[in-house]
Every structure is written in structure tokens, then in C-alpha cells.
Design an enzyme around this catalytic site. Sequence first.
Site, short mmCIF file in Angstrom:
data_model
loop_
_atom_site.label_atom_id
_atom_site.label_comp_id
_atom_site.label_asym_id
_atom_site.label_seq_id
_atom_site.Cartn_x
_atom_site.Cartn_y
_atom_site.Cartn_z
N GLU A 36 -22.22 15.47 -2.62
CA GLU A 36 -22.75 15.77 -1.28
C GLU A 36 -23.10 17.25 -1.17
O GLU A 36 -24.10 17.61 -0.52
CB GLU A 36 -21.71 15.37 -0.22
N TYR B 266 0.81 -1.23 0.00
CA TYR B 266 0.00 0.00 0.00
C TYR B 266 0.84 1.28 0.00
O TYR B 266 0.78 2.07 -0.95
CB TYR B 266 -0.98 -0.01 1.18
N ASP C 68 -1.31 -25.68 -39.59
CA ASP C 68 -1.19 -24.32 -40.07
C ASP C 68 0.27 -23.89 -39.79
O ASP C 68 0.97 -24.55 -39.01
CB ASP C 68 -2.18 -23.45 -39.28
N TYR C 69 0.73 -22.81 -40.39
CA TYR C 69 2.13 -22.43 -40.15
C TYR C 69 2.26 -21.25 -39.17
O TYR C 69 2.60 -21.45 -38.00
CB TYR C 69 2.83 -22.11 -41.49
N LYS D 202 -4.99 16.89 -5.56
CA LYS D 202 -6.25 17.57 -5.25
C LYS D 202 -6.21 19.05 -5.59
O LYS D 202 -7.20 19.76 -5.49
CB LYS D 202 -6.63 17.37 -3.78
O1 LIG Z 1 -2.13 -19.61 -42.59
P1 LIG Z 1 -0.91 -19.17 -41.89
O2 LIG Z 1 0.25 -20.06 -42.11
O3 LIG Z 1 -1.16 -18.92 -40.44
O4 LIG Z 1 -0.52 -17.77 -42.54
C1 LIG Z 1 -1.34 -16.63 -42.38
C2 LIG Z 1 -0.58 -15.37 -42.80
O5 LIG Z 1 0.60 -15.35 -42.01
C3 LIG Z 1 1.59 -14.36 -42.28
O6 LIG Z 1 1.23 -13.17 -41.61
C4 LIG Z 1 1.15 -13.31 -40.21
O7 LIG Z 1 2.40 -13.74 -39.66
C5 LIG Z 1 3.50 -12.79 -39.78
C6 LIG Z 1 4.74 -13.43 -39.23
O8 LIG Z 1 4.60 -13.80 -37.90
C7 LIG Z 1 3.13 -11.48 -39.06
O9 LIG Z 1 4.19 -10.55 -39.21
C8 LIG Z 1 1.85 -10.94 -39.66
O10 LIG Z 1 1.46 -9.77 -38.95
C9 LIG Z 1 0.74 -11.99 -39.56
O11 LIG Z 1 -0.45 -11.51 -40.15
C10 LIG Z 1 1.82 -14.17 -43.75
O12 LIG Z 1 2.60 -13.03 -43.99
C11 LIG Z 1 0.58 -14.17 -44.58
O13 LIG Z 1 0.90 -14.25 -45.96
C12 LIG Z 1 -0.26 -15.41 -44.25
O14 LIG Z 1 -1.42 -15.43 -45.05
#
Ligand SMILES: O=P(O)(O)OC[C@H]1O[C@H](O[C@H]2O[C@H](CO)[C@@H](O)[C@H](O)[C@H]2O)[C@H](O)[C@@H](O)[C@@H]1O
Length: 932
Positions: free
Chosen positions: A502, A200, A620-621, A403
Site C-alpha cells: 500500500e 481462536y 507380499d511380506y 511485528k
Molecule cells: O517385497 P517385500 O516383502 O515387501 O520386501 C521388500 C523389502 O522389504 C524390507 O525392507 C523394507 O522393510 C523394512 C522392515 O519394515 C524397513 O526397515 C525398510 O526400510 C523397508 O525398505 C527388506 O529389508 C528388503 O530386503 C525387501 O526387499
Amino acid sequence: MDSFHEPYIRQGDDITIEQVRAQLSALEASHKQHGIQLSGRVLHVCHYLPVTATLASPSSSPPHLPLPLHPQIPQTSPPSPSSSAPPTIVAKPNDAQTLPSDADDTPRWSLSPRYGHAAMISGIRSLSFTYQQLIIGWTGDILSSTPASSLPASSVSSQDRAALEDALATYTPREADPDDDRKTTYVPVWLDQAVAHGHYDGYCKQTLWPLFHYLLWQDVATEYASADSHYSAYAAANLAFAQRIAQIYVPGDLIWVHDYHLLLVPKMLRALIPDAVIGLFVHTPFPSSEVFRCLPRRKEILDGMLGANLVCFQTYSYSRHFTSTCVRVCGYESTSRKTEALIQGIDVQGHVTSVMHCPVGVDAERVARDTLRPGVQPKLEALRSLYEGKKIIMGRDKLDVVKGVLQKLRAFEKLLHDYPEWIGQVVLIQVTSPALSDSPKLERQVSELVAHINGEYGSLDFIPVHHYHQTLKKDEFYALLSVADLGVITPLRDGMNTTSMEFVIAQEKSGKRSPLVLSEFMGISQHMADALLVNPWDLGDVASAMNRGLLMSASSKLARHERLHRVVTTHTSHTWALVLSKMLLAQMGGQGTARRTPFIEKAVLKDAYDKAGKRLFLFDYDGTLTPIVKTPAMAVPSPSTLLALTKLTEDPKNLVYIVSGRDQLFLEQHLGKLSGLGMSAEHGGFIREPMRGGSEEGGEGKESEWVNFTERLDMEWMEEVGEVFRYYTERTTGSHIEVKKSSITWHYRASDPEWGQFQCRQCQDLLENNLAHKRPIEVLVGKKNLEVRPIAVNKGEIVKRILYQNPDADFIFCAGDDKTDEDMFRALHLFATDATSATLDPPLSITLIDDHAANGGSSKPELPTVALAVKPEGVFTTAVGHMSKRTLASWHVTTPEEVVGHMLHLVDIDPATVASAPLEDEAGEEKETSHF
Ligand SMILES: O=P(O)(O)OC[C@H]1O[C@H](O[C@H]2O[C@H](CO)[C@@H](O)[C@H](O)[C@H]2O)[C@H](O)[C@@H](O)[C@@H]1O
């Protein structure tokens, strides 16, 4: 906007407390109908308990005899410390001053009373008629009788603690309805002395309080090491609160955490009770992001707050500052007005915290009653005769830099200078109540200034400023409010300010209807348009407003007063507490409480993996196999990711695909060496099958060709979309366009976050309203990007295609983090949930593309429906993000590192043994962990 979600009873609205009650009941009934559990309890978590308790000496005290409230430090002889009889503890609320005090026993220790937060406490207590209430708070200092000093909490025996807890639990407040067994109970939090004071006096008062009132630390009159010192005590105290709440929590409770003392509690509590419905009400101002960002622990504090389902502020502008700070400082996104319906919120990995505002009021009826107490009138008369023939300006403030007492005194001096006709005609009665952490420097400055003004403008029979540095008794306070010709309340910053409310009520009762000069930097000003609003730094402005107020005509005073009185009496502490309950109740069963995607345990996955005959992996990537980073080109796979993919593809039982929004070039460049890996690029626009018979560079086998599903699609829209994106890129510094073969992405991660998001929404609107209905495209809002791709392709279609070609797979792991990955989860949803529907029709990509090619342009209609081998228990759709994120996936993990860790576990590799380099882009920027 439906009434359940309406954040606040707006000024001028005629909504009554009965109407809010009716809305509450309707909400409860609707929740019950939907099977949502309600306990009927509200847990209010406050810094300290609004009670006074005294532990009496067992040898001398009769059971449950009330003890005197003041003074708290007994002056009599010492207790018998060795007594083994149970202690007698009497607890009562701080305001129960009329309880009998006929005890003659000797307190062994007592809890020091703390005052303030009267509006909050009265609001909370008023809810006792609607809910069973628990107030959880720190005991305050424990004072020993001899010597009169503070005791460490650890010196209070467990027996004494239990006795105090019992006494608090069985205490029935005066105001409770005798026929109603619902009541308020008080639950103490015991804090070690060092933690309590570091928390605090240290972090709260020296770091957070100044910051929240726009004072950076070098301006504060106290001495301390750094803005970061005492953080550990703050965190320890917050943890003790979270643990205490968890001990008494029952499912269906509503939990309101109050104020800046406890900002870490929501997240800490969420970790202990994932399903808890938690609201956080911030009573202080919340500063602009440019000020807040100076706080060394800014991320910890914001994340702590965002553990709540709902964060509520006194005014819209404080809530706006908070939202903007989350966006700017942490990189989180505020939910779009479109997607998250009607409520503004912050999205953290898919967990959305709603952000609202609802100003606290005073207990108008009680203030009106107090103004008419018999003791008030004589004091009022005394003041009147003392200052007969003179106008009285009144000010009552805590002696705290924020204040603005010094500025007010200077403005009064300016009044006498600029309008000398007031010399001898007006007095300022300024009362400064001592702040908890007193500042001798400020006290000296005020005294010096008062002496200066009185020396300059006073005479033998006229003293312009009457300054009293003391805590006023209630009767004196109301007498002063009632007798004044002008109220001047001009803090430099104030969360709300109840004295002004008040004042209005006291003026109504005294019949004077005097005007108010209010600082525009206090929360209440936004609802008090009929006060004379001033900038307290502009001394001329304040002096002129004082002059105007003193000269105001009776009719003008009356009209302004009536409108102010209406605001104050319709927006009370009782309505505030009810609206708060309604808001939190509306969160139940909604986002963040109903949806809980379970975390997938490694062992569960491994067990199914080991039993399977053929396994399918669909990854997904970005955001799934690799963390989101600032520059798309730098999102390269880590050594662990490559190892996990290599090992998975080496096993002949496994079929592994990356299904990404990236283009072929990027995927080939970073993952192309893994020839056993299948790849789909541009959200299902292209596919390259894994090469059979070799997984590593130089392995056996022939490289597969990319199949293009967009070849025969109309792609003319690319140029039109490119033109729109170029328009926004020119106007959004830091943004850029990524052009792929059949899709196009506009990125704004490196732009100003709010401007970027705003531009993104504008751009999305433009594309959806002007292009999307004319062209075969879909507009997708991604992670700080906007993507446009052909409507005919998506990741779900690819998943169906792979599945159709591999119906014998009996284990499917599919992971993704963003909206485009939901198409994959949707494609698998039926098989993940329904054991009876394991058949699949030929997907479009096969009937329209492959067969078209194979049959020289004419499609072959009669491809069979296939039976799938997989059972629901073999399908692991896994969302990467928060457990409360909206998803069709059946499981979740929180980070890409966990996805990879799980995969390594499947191939019997301990992730700890794999070298991992933190992702950095060329500029040395670390990976962006804050936003997935
Ligand atoms: O489908 P994904 O494999 O998840 O790809 C989606 C898009 O990802 C990429 O953009 C995103 O990741 C970047 C790197 O981390 C980040 O800088 C960006 O802000 C994100 O939106 C990529 O550049 C896109 O082409 C993909 O479609």
C-alpha cells in the site's frame, strides 16, 4: 513446466490477469472434454465471515432495512423477546460502509464485525466474475443488545439462524455485475462460545501463531497452561467447519481452506467427502522443521493439512519448510522430481499432496482509488505543515511482538546516535494498531522506550518519536503513507505484509516515490528486491538503511520505486485468487481426485471365498503382512499374521504363497514352520513350493527344495553395485547394505530423512546412468531403500508361474504395498478385468528353467496355453495404502493389520480374540506407522 502447473507468476514476468483467465478457461474446457464434472463454484473457507449482520426486533423493524454498521452494540432499549413474527436480518460485507443507515429499529443481537485479511477478501470477491462464490466462516461473537455482552450461539433460536442464513444467501454485493447472476454468498458456521474462544484466543493465538512466527511459548507475553491446552477446542471448531462444508458441497466444487485457523479441516473434510478437491492456503509463515517439531500436536496438524490435494504458501521458503517438516517429523517422503512430474509433493501412503507457493497481493486499483479519496489530501497537508522542514519516517504495525516495533524504535534511536546530524531533522511517526489479543506488557515497553528516546534526543521544539496506539481511519492511513519520506516496516516475522504494498501505491499517487526499508523476514521481501532489506535484529543495519533511504538521490528513488510499483500492481490480490483457482482446477481429474481404489469389504471377500472351489493367496511380506519398522530384522510376523497364515494353509482348498523381496533365510526363519506355505524370495529370484500333506511344524510330508531362477544369470554386477552402495553408505550416516543371494538393497530409513532421500536419488542416478544400461539389472526405489535385482526376474513372473500350474483356481487374492508388487497386479490385471481372456501362455520361468533342467539343457518349446477357471469377480488384487495411491490393483485396504484382519475373517476368527503384541525392535522403537 507447462503453464497449468506453473506455481506462480514470477517476478518480472509479463503475464497478465487476462492470460491467467485464458489459462483457466482452457483448463475448464479440457476438463469438460474429459468428462470431469465442474460445478462452477468455489467454496472459500475462512475463520470468520467478512460480514456484519444485525437481527432487528420484529415488532419495530420494516423488512430488509439496512442497519448502521457501527457501533455494533446498540445503546437503545431492549427488544421484545417474546415476539413470534419472523426476525428481520440485514447482512452486509464489512467494507460496505456507504450503505444507508437510516434505521430506527432496535437490534436484538448482532454479529461482531472482525477486520483484517483485506487482501484475501478482495481477492476472493474478485473471483465473483469468474465463479459462483461461497464464503464459509464463523459468525464471530454474537452480541446481545441488553446487556451489551456476548451470547452463547446456542441461545440464538433456529428461526433466527435460518433467517440470518437466508439474508446472507440473498445478499448481493455492491461490486457484483448487475447482469451477472453469479455472486458471493456467505455461509455461517455456528460455534459454541467456549469452542470459538478456545479455538481462536487459545490454540490459534497462544500456540500456533507464536510457533509459526518463531516464538516459542515461553517468550510469549500471555499466560497459559501449555502448548497443548485448547487443542480440543481447535479440533472441535475445525470439525464444525468440515461438517458445514459437507452440508453444502456439490460435486465439482473447488474448496479453498484459508489459513492456520483451519489446518485440520482438509483431513476432516476428506473423511466426509473422499472425492473433494481441497486446497489449503497458509497465509502465515511456516517455520523451519526444527521449530515446528516442538509442537506437541505436530503429527495431527501435519496430517490434517495433508488431507488437501494442494497446500499452498506465500513463498517458496515456507513451502520448503513444510515439505522438510513432513519428511523429518512424520517420516513421509517428498515426491521425486522424476516420478511426480513437475510438482513438489508429499506422499502419504500413496496419497500425494502437492505443495506450492503463490504470494497474495493487494487490490492495487482499489488502493490507488482510496489514496485519492477527497478526505486524504487535507490530512496530508496537515501532516506536512505539522512536520515542515523535517523528514518523516513512517511505521504502521499491529502491536504484536512479532511485528518488531521495539526493535524498530531501538534502531531509530541508533540512527540518532550514529548519525547525529539527523537530530532535529527527522521524526518517526509510529502507529500501532491494537492486536486482537492485546499485550499490556508490550504496550508498556513501547511507551517507555518512546519516552526514553524522546527524553534523550528531543528538546522543547523537537519530539523525535510520535507514537499513536490506535486504529487509523482510512484517510489518515493513506495520508501518512503518501506524505512519508521513508517507510520502515521491519517485523521479526510476517507471512506477507500488505502495508508495504500500500505504501508503494500511495507513494506513486502522491508523486513522492520515497524508499522502503523492509525486514528480510517477511514474505513480501522475497519479491521486493528494490526495497532496502534489513535484518531487524541488527540495529546498526537498520539504522544505516534508514540513513541511506533518507539520503537517497531522486533518480535512485525513482528507479527503485518504479520496479517496486510494477511488482505490486502486477501481483495483486486478483491475480493471486485467479492463480489459486487455476492451481486447484489443475488438481481435478489428476492424482488424488480421479483415482479411487475402493476399499475391499470383508463380506464381499468372504462371499467369494465361500463359493470358491480352489483358492490362491499371494502375499507380499513387508508392508503387507507386517508393518514397516525401522530395522529390517525386526519386521517379524505378529501372532495374528501367523495364525491367519496357519489357518489358511490348513484348508486343502487353499494354496498360499508369500512373494517377497526378502531372502530365503529370513523367510525360512520366520515363516518356515508353516510347511503348507509356498515362498518366493528376492522378488521372484527363488521359489519353494508348499509342502503338500501337512501345514504345521512336524506335519507329514517332504520339505520342498528352493528353485533358483537366477542360477544361470550373469551376477557380476553385484560387486559393482555393492561398491556404489558402499560409497553412499560411507557418506550417509545410519544407512546400511543388505546383501542377498541375487539382489542387493541399500537402506537409509535410519539416516537423516532429507539427506538419505537426496543420497538415494544421487545413487539411483549413478546406477541408472552408468550401470543399468550395461548390465542385466533393474534399479528399484523401495520404501526408504534402493534395490537392484536381475532384470529377468520379478514378482509378476512368479505369479504367472503359480497360476499356470494352478489353472483351476477360481479365487485369487493378491496383496502388496509397494512398486515391486505392481508386477503381481500387472500379471493378474487382464484376468481381473476381462472375462474373455482367461488363458495363459507358459511363463518364462517354466520354459527356460524347469524344462531346461528336465531336458538336460535344451528347452522344450511346445508347452500348452492353459485355460484359467477364474472369472474377474474372483480376482482380488489389493493394494495396501491410501485409496488414491497409483496402483493397478482393483481394491485397497489401508494397513497390514487390515490385510490380516480380513484373512482371519475368512477363516472365521475374530481378530479381537487374538493376542497381538505391538512390534518393537530391540531398542524399544515402536513400529513405524507413519510411512507405509
Ligand atoms: O517385497 P517385500 O516383502 O515387501 O520386501 C521388500 C523389502 O522389504 C524390507 O525392507 C523394507 O522393510 C523394512 C522392515 O519394515 C524397513 O526397515 C525398510 O526400510 C523397508 O525398505 C527388506 O529389508 C528388503 O530386503 C525387501 O526387499
